[in-house]
Design a protein around this motif. Sequence first.
Motif, PDB file in Angstrom:
ATOM      1  N   ILE A 325       5.770  10.932   6.301  1.00  0.00           N
ATOM      2  CA  ILE A 325       6.884   9.992   6.180  1.00  0.00           C
ATOM      3  C   ILE A 325       6.378   8.624   5.703  1.00  0.00           C
ATOM      4  N   ALA A 326       5.220   8.227   6.208  1.00  0.00           N
ATOM      5  CA  ALA A 326       4.663   6.921   5.804  1.00  0.00           C
ATOM      6  C   ALA A 326       4.285   6.905   4.334  1.00  0.00           C
ATOM      7  N   LEU A 327       3.754   8.011   3.789  1.00  0.00           N
ATOM      8  CA  LEU A 327       3.400   8.068   2.360  1.00  0.00           C
ATOM      9  C   LEU A 327       4.651   8.074   1.478  1.00  0.00           C
ATOM     10  N   LYS A 328       5.684   8.719   1.893  1.00  0.00           N
ATOM     11  CA  LYS A 328       6.924   8.780   1.123  1.00  0.00           C
ATOM     12  C   LYS A 328       7.651   7.444   1.097  1.00  0.00           C
ATOM     13  N   ASN A 329       7.501   6.709   2.136  1.00  0.00           N
ATOM     14  CA  ASN A 329       8.218   5.431   2.245  1.00  0.00           C
ATOM     15  C   ASN A 329       7.225   4.311   2.510  1.00  0.00           C
ATOM     16  N   PRO A 330       6.463   3.925   1.502  1.00  0.00           N
ATOM     17  CA  PRO A 330       5.501   2.852   1.724  1.00  0.00           C
ATOM     18  C   PRO A 330       6.220   1.520   1.954  1.00  0.00           C
TER      19      PRO A 330
END
Length: 331
Positions: A325-330
């Motif tokens: 989730i963190a990589l998809k929504n930096p």
Amino acid sequence: MCAAPESPSRPIETFVFMDLEATGLPPSQPKIAEMCLFAVTRHALEHPQYRNSFPKPVPLFPRLVDKLCVCINPDKPFTPIASSITGLTNEAFARNKKQSFNLHILQMIAAFFSRQHPPICLVAHNGCGYDFPLLKAELCMLGLLALEEIYCADTIKAMKALDNENQLHQFGYQPNPPGSRKKYALHDLYFKFYKVYPLNSHNAEGDVITLISVFQQRARDLMCWMDSNARPFNTVKAMYKENERDACISKTPGNTQPFYPNRLQMHSQQKVATTRSPNPFPEDDDEPADNHIPLNNRMTDELFIIPDEIKMILVLFLGLIIAWIALKNPV
């Protein structure tokens, strides 16, 4: 019947007068319904007190007497004759909720004998013919095979022997017509000495009182005979034998060793519970076995148990999701 091995090595100190009422006579394998024991010391019998009575003084009943009288549910039908004679019925025992001949009786007998000064002699009228073999049968069925240092003597045998020895016919009296047999029945002997018939015949306590009253009339002669002729109770042959209901008990009332009743009582209670219910649960004080735990509780407990390995996998999986989730929504 009574065998004839060794007699007491010293004079008897305590005479325990006994009478039993039961469901019938042999060969019906009778069961005890009432038992009465009166313990009287030698001193009391040798030094009676008297009340003045014509034509001769009458001995007073001993004052210091230990008594044990117990009603016992025989768990067996009375014969019609026995019921009519004793006045006891199975219905009366059921209504009064009396217990059967069980380990509590052994404890009471043990405690009663342990309080008496030895040597101790059981005394019963026709004891060798009925009371002693019947008591032995009941004790054997509970596993008690011995009464160490307890002797026994039959007053009928003693009275007949004394009559034959001295030819005084002091016990049995000669009825009419001449030449017929002398009577040694307890109520006839009582009438001979007291000129009235006893009250409460065929009642265990009443018959013991009658026997002691007759015994007092020739106490010294009878005690002397019993000192030489009393026999160990262990030599009495049981009236009949049945399968023992519990493990054998080697401990005896003549000793100070315990009966270990708690373990035996637990064994008996478990047997009773098994016959009454298909699911015998342990006593409150006992730790329940695993197969006694209710199924619903066990399933509920197991439902919420998560192994540590699965916990670690879930944590890693949750970490991967957070990282994705963190990589998809930096930020």
